[in-house]
Design a protein around this motif. Structure first.
Motif, PDB file in Angstrom:
ATOM      1  N   VAL A  86       0.863  -1.181   0.000  1.00  0.00           N
ATOM      2  CA  VAL A  86       0.000   0.000   0.000  1.00  0.00           C
ATOM      3  C   VAL A  86       0.900   1.232   0.000  1.00  0.00           C
ATOM      4  O   VAL A  86       1.829   1.322   0.810  1.00  0.00           O
ATOM      5  CB  VAL A  86      -0.924   0.037   1.236  1.00  0.00           C
ATOM      6  CG1 VAL A  86      -1.878   1.234   1.142  1.00  0.00           C
ATOM      7  CG2 VAL A  86      -1.706  -1.261   1.383  1.00  0.00           C
ATOM      8  N   ILE A  87       0.652   2.180  -0.899  1.00  0.00           N
ATOM      9  CA  ILE A  87       1.427   3.419  -0.938  1.00  0.00           C
ATOM     10  C   ILE A  87       1.206   4.154   0.383  1.00  0.00           C
ATOM     11  O   ILE A  87       0.066   4.391   0.787  1.00  0.00           O
ATOM     12  CB  ILE A  87       1.009   4.308  -2.124  1.00  0.00           C
ATOM     13  CG1 ILE A  87       1.139   3.530  -3.442  1.00  0.00           C
ATOM     14  CG2 ILE A  87       1.854   5.576  -2.145  1.00  0.00           C
ATOM     15  CD1 ILE A  87       2.526   3.022  -3.752  1.00  0.00           C
ATOM     16  N   ALA A  88       2.307   4.526   1.047  1.00  0.00           N
ATOM     17  CA  ALA A  88       2.202   5.002   2.425  1.00  0.00           C
ATOM     18  C   ALA A  88       3.107   6.198   2.695  1.00  0.00           C
ATOM     19  O   ALA A  88       3.873   6.649   1.834  1.00  0.00           O
ATOM     20  CB  ALA A  88       2.580   3.853   3.376  1.00  0.00           C
ATOM     21  N   LEU A 137       1.397  11.083   1.290  1.00  0.00           N
ATOM     22  CA  LEU A 137       1.241  12.502   1.597  1.00  0.00           C
ATOM     23  C   LEU A 137       1.399  13.348   0.325  1.00  0.00           C
ATOM     24  O   LEU A 137       0.632  14.277   0.076  1.00  0.00           O
ATOM     25  CB  LEU A 137       2.267  12.923   2.648  1.00  0.00           C
ATOM     26  CG  LEU A 137       2.005  14.241   3.396  1.00  0.00           C
ATOM     27  CD1 LEU A 137       0.805  14.112   4.314  1.00  0.00           C
ATOM     28  CD2 LEU A 137       3.240  14.644   4.196  1.00  0.00           C
ATOM     29  N   ALA A 138       2.410  13.005  -0.480  1.00  0.00           N
ATOM     30  CA  ALA A 138       2.647  13.722  -1.731  1.00  0.00           C
ATOM     31  C   ALA A 138       1.511  13.493  -2.717  1.00  0.00           C
ATOM     32  O   ALA A 138       1.072  14.419  -3.406  1.00  0.00           O
ATOM     33  CB  ALA A 138       3.978  13.286  -2.343  1.00  0.00           C
ATOM     34  N   TYR A 139       1.021  12.261  -2.804  1.00  0.00           N
ATOM     35  CA  TYR A 139      -0.087  11.962  -3.717  1.00  0.00           C
ATOM     36  C   TYR A 139      -1.309  12.810  -3.384  1.00  0.00           C
ATOM     37  O   TYR A 139      -1.999  13.321  -4.279  1.00  0.00           O
ATOM     38  CB  TYR A 139      -0.455  10.476  -3.654  1.00  0.00           C
ATOM     39  CG  TYR A 139      -1.691  10.155  -4.465  1.00  0.00           C
ATOM     40  CD1 TYR A 139      -1.614   9.993  -5.850  1.00  0.00           C
ATOM     41  CD2 TYR A 139      -2.937  10.055  -3.850  1.00  0.00           C
ATOM     42  CE1 TYR A 139      -2.750   9.726  -6.602  1.00  0.00           C
ATOM     43  CE2 TYR A 139      -4.079   9.799  -4.601  1.00  0.00           C
ATOM     44  CZ  TYR A 139      -3.971   9.632  -5.969  1.00  0.00           C
ATOM     45  OH  TYR A 139      -5.105   9.388  -6.713  1.00  0.00           O
ATOM     46  N   HIS A 140      -1.575  12.985  -2.098  1.00  0.00           N
ATOM     47  CA  HIS A 140      -2.744  13.750  -1.666  1.00  0.00           C
ATOM     48  C   HIS A 140      -2.507  15.263  -1.713  1.00  0.00           C
ATOM     49  O   HIS A 140      -3.387  16.041  -1.348  1.00  0.00           O
ATOM     50  CB  HIS A 140      -3.150  13.337  -0.258  1.00  0.00           C
ATOM     51  CG  HIS A 140      -3.700  11.943  -0.163  1.00  0.00           C
ATOM     52  ND1 HIS A 140      -4.825  11.544  -0.856  1.00  0.00           N
ATOM     53  CD2 HIS A 140      -3.284  10.853   0.542  1.00  0.00           C
ATOM     54  CE1 HIS A 140      -5.083  10.269  -0.579  1.00  0.00           C
ATOM     55  NE2 HIS A 140      -4.174   9.830   0.267  1.00  0.00           N
ATOM     56  N   GLY A 141      -1.316  15.678  -2.151  1.00  0.00           N
ATOM     57  CA  GLY A 141      -1.037  17.098  -2.309  1.00  0.00           C
ATOM     58  C   GLY A 141      -0.836  17.832  -0.999  1.00  0.00           C
ATOM     59  O   GLY A 141      -1.140  19.023  -0.899  1.00  0.00           O
ATOM     60  N   LEU A 142      -0.286  17.140   0.002  1.00  0.00           N
ATOM     61  CA  LEU A 142      -0.134  17.744   1.326  1.00  0.00           C
ATOM     62  C   LEU A 142       1.318  18.037   1.686  1.00  0.00           C
ATOM     63  O   LEU A 142       1.620  18.320   2.843  1.00  0.00           O
ATOM     64  CB  LEU A 142      -0.771  16.822   2.384  1.00  0.00           C
ATOM     65  CG  LEU A 142      -2.272  16.576   2.209  1.00  0.00           C
ATOM     66  CD1 LEU A 142      -2.778  15.619   3.267  1.00  0.00           C
ATOM     67  CD2 LEU A 142      -3.050  17.876   2.229  1.00  0.00           C
ATOM     68  N   THR A 186       9.688   5.516  -3.399  1.00  0.00           N
ATOM     69  CA  THR A 186       8.264   5.357  -3.123  1.00  0.00           C
ATOM     70  C   THR A 186       8.091   4.537  -1.849  1.00  0.00           C
ATOM     71  O   THR A 186       8.582   3.413  -1.760  1.00  0.00           O
ATOM     72  CB  THR A 186       7.555   4.651  -4.294  1.00  0.00           C
ATOM     73  OG1 THR A 186       7.735   5.423  -5.483  1.00  0.00           O
ATOM     74  CG2 THR A 186       6.074   4.504  -4.008  1.00  0.00           C
ATOM     75  N   TRP A 187       7.406   5.114  -0.883  1.00  0.00           N
ATOM     76  CA  TRP A 187       7.170   4.439   0.393  1.00  0.00           C
ATOM     77  C   TRP A 187       6.013   3.458   0.239  1.00  0.00           C
ATOM     78  O   TRP A 187       4.919   3.827  -0.200  1.00  0.00           O
ATOM     79  CB  TRP A 187       6.833   5.449   1.480  1.00  0.00           C
ATOM     80  CG  TRP A 187       7.974   6.325   1.890  1.00  0.00           C
ATOM     81  CD1 TRP A 187       8.625   7.251   1.126  1.00  0.00           C
ATOM     82  CD2 TRP A 187       8.604   6.379   3.179  1.00  0.00           C
ATOM     83  NE1 TRP A 187       9.615   7.874   1.852  1.00  0.00           N
ATOM     84  CE2 TRP A 187       9.617   7.363   3.118  1.00  0.00           C
ATOM     85  CE3 TRP A 187       8.394   5.704   4.391  1.00  0.00           C
ATOM     86  CZ2 TRP A 187      10.431   7.671   4.202  1.00  0.00           C
ATOM     87  CZ3 TRP A 187       9.193   6.009   5.474  1.00  0.00           C
ATOM     88  CH2 TRP A 187      10.205   6.975   5.378  1.00  0.00           C
ATOM     89  N   VAL A 188       6.268   2.211   0.611  1.00  0.00           N
ATOM     90  CA  VAL A 188       5.270   1.156   0.482  1.00  0.00           C
ATOM     91  C   VAL A 188       5.178   0.380   1.790  1.00  0.00           C
ATOM     92  O   VAL A 188       6.198  -0.064   2.332  1.00  0.00           O
ATOM     93  CB  VAL A 188       5.631   0.177  -0.655  1.00  0.00           C
ATOM     94  CG1 VAL A 188       4.529  -0.860  -0.829  1.00  0.00           C
ATOM     95  CG2 VAL A 188       5.866   0.919  -1.962  1.00  0.00           C
ATOM     96  N   ILE A 212      -3.726   3.105  -1.873  1.00  0.00           N
ATOM     97  CA  ILE A 212      -3.066   4.230  -1.223  1.00  0.00           C
ATOM     98  C   ILE A 212      -3.801   4.530   0.076  1.00  0.00           C
ATOM     99  O   ILE A 212      -5.031   4.536   0.113  1.00  0.00           O
ATOM    100  CB  ILE A 212      -3.074   5.488  -2.118  1.00  0.00           C
ATOM    101  CG1 ILE A 212      -2.366   5.202  -3.456  1.00  0.00           C
ATOM    102  CG2 ILE A 212      -2.405   6.667  -1.421  1.00  0.00           C
ATOM    103  CD1 ILE A 212      -2.388   6.370  -4.417  1.00  0.00           C
ATOM    104  N   PHE A 213      -3.050   4.774   1.140  1.00  0.00           N
ATOM    105  CA  PHE A 213      -3.702   5.116   2.395  1.00  0.00           C
ATOM    106  C   PHE A 213      -4.392   6.471   2.277  1.00  0.00           C
ATOM    107  O   PHE A 213      -3.896   7.395   1.633  1.00  0.00           O
ATOM    108  CB  PHE A 213      -2.690   5.145   3.542  1.00  0.00           C
ATOM    109  CG  PHE A 213      -2.261   3.779   4.008  1.00  0.00           C
ATOM    110  CD1 PHE A 213      -3.194   2.829   4.393  1.00  0.00           C
ATOM    111  CD2 PHE A 213      -0.919   3.443   4.060  1.00  0.00           C
ATOM    112  CE1 PHE A 213      -2.807   1.570   4.818  1.00  0.00           C
ATOM    113  CE2 PHE A 213      -0.510   2.186   4.491  1.00  0.00           C
ATOM    114  CZ  PHE A 213      -1.466   1.242   4.872  1.00  0.00           C
TER     115      PHE A 213
END
Length: 206
Positions: free
Chosen positions: A78-80, A85-90, A98-100, A142-143
């Motif tokens: 799971v992307i973590a 955080l980057a995926y969610h734009g935060l 890539t953190w998994v 993704i979380f």
């Protein structure tokens, strides 16, 4: 008259159409011979980006596509953490790896591309707050935002606390999660004691 049968090359083009990446296993299951794949590589119709992993050269490469590639390589992951955080734009930080998150006993793949940072979660934490995002034709686990924030605060040894606080602030400022949703995830994710003073300060001061 019946329609003419597709050649293997045409089948290959049809498979990769609309996708940015495809696994060799998918092509083999479709009956595509290794020689056909090699000719497509030689002609530039396909690009090898890793062992058993190919990219459609016609697709626009985006940072998010790396997540799709990782999801194909680590199907139980799971992307973590920073990557979620980057995926969610935060965060403005773009992690080099890539953190998994994977299970404590799951096999950890080793590859030079794309580079990954493995974190091991117990089942209790691994299956909380997982969202399926469709990226480049791939379902990527993704979380969620609240779960990601909980993980960042719980794992202070892995990520600097300032990153977790700024992610929390951004989630509140951008209204991507409510204080109640974040608090619930923190309680479920074992991070409430650490996160509570920050959440209360940002909420009351906001």
């Amino acid at each position: 008259m019946s329609a003419p049968m597709q050649t293997q090359r045409e089948q290959l083009r049809a498979i990769v159409a609309g996708k940015s990446i495809v696994r060799a296993q998918e092509l083999r299951k479709a009956g595509i011979a290794g020689s056909t794949i090699q000719r497509a590589l030689d002609d530039g119709d396909l690009v090898r980006i890793g062992r058993g992993l190919y990219q459609n050269p016609q697709s626009d490469f985006e940072t998010e596509q790396t997540l799709a590639e990782v999801a194909k390589r680590i199907p139980k992951g799971v992307i973590a953490m920073l990557s979620a955080l980057a995926y969610h734009g935060l965060t403005d930080q773009m992690p080099r790896k890539t953190w998994v998150a994977i299970g404590t006993s799951d096999w950890s793949t080793v590859s030079d591309y794309p580079p990954v940072r493995i974190v091991r979660f117990t089942d209790k934490y691994l299956h909380q707050g997982v969202e399926q995002q469709r990226i480049s034709g791939v379902d990527v686990p993704i979380f969620s935002i609240p779960k990601t924030l909980a993980d960042l605060f719980r794992n202070g040894r892995l990520v600097d606390r300032s990153v977790a606080v700024e992610g929390l602030r951004a989630a509140l400022d951008q209204r991507k999660a409510t204080p109640a949703q974040i608090a619930d995830a923190a309680r479920a994710g074992g991070a409430w004691r650490v996160m509570r003073p920050y959440l209360e300060a940002l909420t009351f001061n906001g």
